[in-house]
Design an enzyme around this catalytic site. Structure first.
Site, PDB file in Angstrom:
ATOM      1  N   HIS A   1       0.812  -1.210   0.000  1.00 47.04           N
ATOM      2  CA  HIS A   1       0.000   0.000   0.000  1.00 47.04           C
ATOM      3  C   HIS A   1       0.849   1.265   0.000  1.00 47.04           C
ATOM      4  CE1 HIS A   1      -3.485   2.454   1.787  1.00 47.04           C
ATOM      5  NE2 HIS A   1      -3.968   1.903   0.697  1.00 47.04           N
TER       6      HIS A   1
ATOM      7  N   LYS B   1       3.251   4.408  -1.137  1.00 46.19           N
ATOM      8  CA  LYS B   1       3.328   5.341  -2.254  1.00 46.19           C
ATOM      9  C   LYS B   1       4.643   6.116  -2.107  1.00 46.19           C
ATOM     10  CE  LYS B   1      -1.305   5.186  -0.915  1.00 46.19           C
ATOM     11  NZ  LYS B   1      -1.628   3.878  -1.411  1.00 46.19           N
TER      12      LYS B   1
ATOM     13  N   ASP C   1      16.594  11.106  -8.209  1.00 47.83           N
ATOM     14  CA  ASP C   1      18.001  11.495  -8.075  1.00 47.83           C
ATOM     15  C   ASP C   1      18.473  11.521  -6.619  1.00 47.83           C
ATOM     16  OD1 ASP C   1      18.199  11.692 -10.787  1.00 47.83           O
ATOM     17  OD2 ASP C   1      18.058  13.881 -10.871  1.00 47.83           O
TER      18      ASP C   1
ATOM     19  N   HIS D   1      -9.633  10.827   1.399  1.00 47.60           N
ATOM     20  CA  HIS D   1      -8.690   9.706   1.383  1.00 47.60           C
ATOM     21  C   HIS D   1      -7.395  10.034   2.116  1.00 47.60           C
ATOM     22  CE1 HIS D   1      -6.022   6.643  -0.739  1.00 47.60           C
ATOM     23  NE2 HIS D   1      -7.057   5.894  -0.399  1.00 47.60           N
TER      24      HIS D   1
ATOM     25  N   LYS E   1      -4.566  10.559   4.943  1.00 47.08           N
ATOM     26  CA  LYS E   1      -4.194   9.834   6.167  1.00 47.08           C
ATOM     27  C   LYS E   1      -3.241  10.734   6.947  1.00 47.08           C
ATOM     28  CE  LYS E   1      -4.229   6.604   2.552  1.00 47.08           C
ATOM     29  NZ  LYS E   1      -5.560   6.142   2.597  1.00 47.08           N
TER      30      LYS E   1
ATOM     31  N   ASP F   1      -1.065  19.167  18.475  1.00 49.23           N
ATOM     32  CA  ASP F   1      -0.691  20.428  19.128  1.00 49.23           C
ATOM     33  C   ASP F   1      -0.035  21.430  18.196  1.00 49.23           C
ATOM     34  OD1 ASP F   1      -1.705  19.372  21.457  1.00 49.23           O
ATOM     35  OD2 ASP F   1       0.241  18.779  22.253  1.00 49.23           O
TER      36      ASP F   1
END
Length: 490
Positions: A231, A233, A238, A408, A410, A415
């Protein structure tokens, strides 16, 4: 009388046969579930499925219930070059020494940094520039611009890489760079990229690039792909520019899918020291590819490259480890909160430890706000999320249902000082089953950017009070309760 006696005899045979099958199914179910160590909530959920769905339950379990085979785990234990290990060990000592004098980190932040160093060899990258993207069009425009400017290598790892407009647009750029001699490597998940055939990447390979399905095809994991998903990404260009977050490569992430409409997500562009992000990709690549091994890690990793002043750690977790590192990181963040704790997640299915920590924060007077989508992409998961949203609303959390498309992102912000952005949802699957990666940021400016985005999202959301939940139909609440029972295995 004879016919009646025969009928009674046949009925008794059928009756005792049914009882025997039920008894045998219960015994097999217990043996099947307890033969592997797992969380108690998942154990009961699987028992429920196996007992209530004889035969069918076993088929489902064989596909998505089995744990990752140990002989494949060894392929994931790929050590980085010695200089990387040495750099992390050196940094541990340096940070510990500085903490006694200059207090460069608050004590709670220092403990979180130390936890990730000890459990994930997570390098504290200090000198970075970080840009927050919440819109897919702007993100992919910038990503393509960075790909076009690449001169050495491009490493891409996504759960979803679709054969659609944006997928083809990015692939064409990768093909061009490969033809120029830039090293191009692509990792994608076969389940998340369903519909994308291997031949989709043939031209990239013909131009000198590489593309592989995570952990390979035709392996002993083939029948387990539903359960163990890459899952993550990740993009590294470089060794200097990196991307991490919630967006995948596909038109729906640009709001082109009528079902979801606008796609609201959060992604980071990082320019600076990418030691842990690059290392994560290289380890995943080495675990996947037998033919194309990387032997010289040092040329892909620049340990000293100042670009800015934002501090962060890249942390990964997955089923190859019993320790749920990202979940434990979330727990540390929740327990750190003294004033504000703002969370966005498409799925809200916390286990007992996270649920208790959230309630503890709420009852301690922390401003706990949680935002989830107001539309499903997975019905059972959506109903289970509603159940927990109701529970937390009753405890005093402010629950928001995002209504301007699909939420979608996450993210977690504490604080206004510390934050997390990545691929891991607030659910059992991300905690235990998926291969995930998150950035944990110790930076007020990035936290401010994420808080501003949250406040903007509130304008497109509906706040759900306990009364609102109670007014939902009885049938809807029954579906939520049933989905919650299955949530440990969803």
């Amino acid at each position: 009388m004879v016919l009646e006696s025969l009928w009674m005899t046949n009925w008794e045979i059928i009756k005792y046969g049914i009882i025997f099958v039920i008894f045998l199914n219960i015994i097999l179910s217990i043996f099947t579930v307890f033969r592997e160590k797992r969380d108690i909530s998942a154990t009961w959920a699987w028992l429920l499925v196996l007992i209530l769905l004889p035969v069918v339950g076993l088929i489902i379990y064989s596909i998505i219930g089995r744990k990752l085979p140990q002989k494949r785990l060894s392929r994931l234990q790929v050590d980085e070059e010695k200089n990387i290990k040495a750099a992390i060990e050196s940094q541990k000592k340096e940070i510990a020494a500085n903490q006694k004098t200059s207090k460069r980190l608050e004590e709670s932040e220092y403990r979180l940094v130390t936890f990730f160093q000890n459990t994930d060899d997570a390098f504290l990258s200090r000198e970075n520039n970080v840009d927050v993207f919440t819109d897919g069009t702007k993100l992919f425009d910038k990503m393509i611009e960075d790909i076009q400017a690449a001169t050495k290598h491009i490493h891409i790892e996504f759960y979803t890489f679709y054969n659609d407009l944006i997928g083809n647009a990015i692939l064409r750029e990768l093909e061009k760079k490969a033809l120029e001699g830039v090293e191009v490597r692509v990792l994608y998940d076969s389940w998340g990229s369903m519909g994308t055939k291997r031949k989709f990447f043939d031209q990239l390979r013909a131009n000198g690039g590489f593309a592989e399905q995570f952990l390979g095809v035709g392996s002993n994991l083939l029948n387990l792909r539903l359960n163990f998903r890459n899952h993550r990404k990740i993009v590294v260009i470089d060794g200097e520019i990196g991307y991490i977050g919630g967006f995948n490569i596909g038109d729906q992430y640009l709001g082109r899918d009528k079902k979801f409409g606008y796609w609201r997500d959060t992604h980071l562009r990082i320019e600076g020291k990418l030691l842990s992000l690059q290392s994560r990709f290289l380890r995943d690549w080495s675990a996947t590819s037998n033919k194309i091994k990387i032997t010289d890690y040092s040329k892909y990793i620049q340990i000293d490259r100042p670009n800015g002043n934002r501090q962060l750690q890249i942390v990964s977790s997955g089923p190859e480890h019993d320790l749920e590192k990202i979940k434990l990181g979330y727990l540390k963040l929740i327990n750190m909160a003294q004033d504000k704790l703002w969370i966005q997640s498409p799925y809200l299915i916390p286990d007992d430890s996270v649920l208790d920590a959230l309630k503890l924060s709420i009852k301690s007077g922390v401003d706990v706000r949680i935002m989830i989508p107001n539309m499903p992409d997975h019905p059972f998961v959506y109903r289970a999320s509603q159940y927990y949203a109701h529970d937390l609303a009753n405890s005093g959390a402010k629950i928001y249902f995002y209504e301007n498309g699909f939420m979608h992102a996450k993210t977690m912000v504490v604080d206004g000082k510390v934050a997390s952005v990545g691929s891991a949802n607030m659910d059992f699957r991300s905690f235990k089953l998926n291969f995930e990666v998150n950035a944990f940021l110790y930076d007020k400016d990035t936290a401010d950017d994420l808080e501003d985005a949250f406040l903007e999202d509130i304008r497109a959301s509906k706040m759900m009070t306990p009364k609102d939940f109670e007014e939902q139909s009885l049938w809807l609440r029954i579906k939520q309760t049933l989905s919650r029972l299955l949530s440990p295995i969803l």
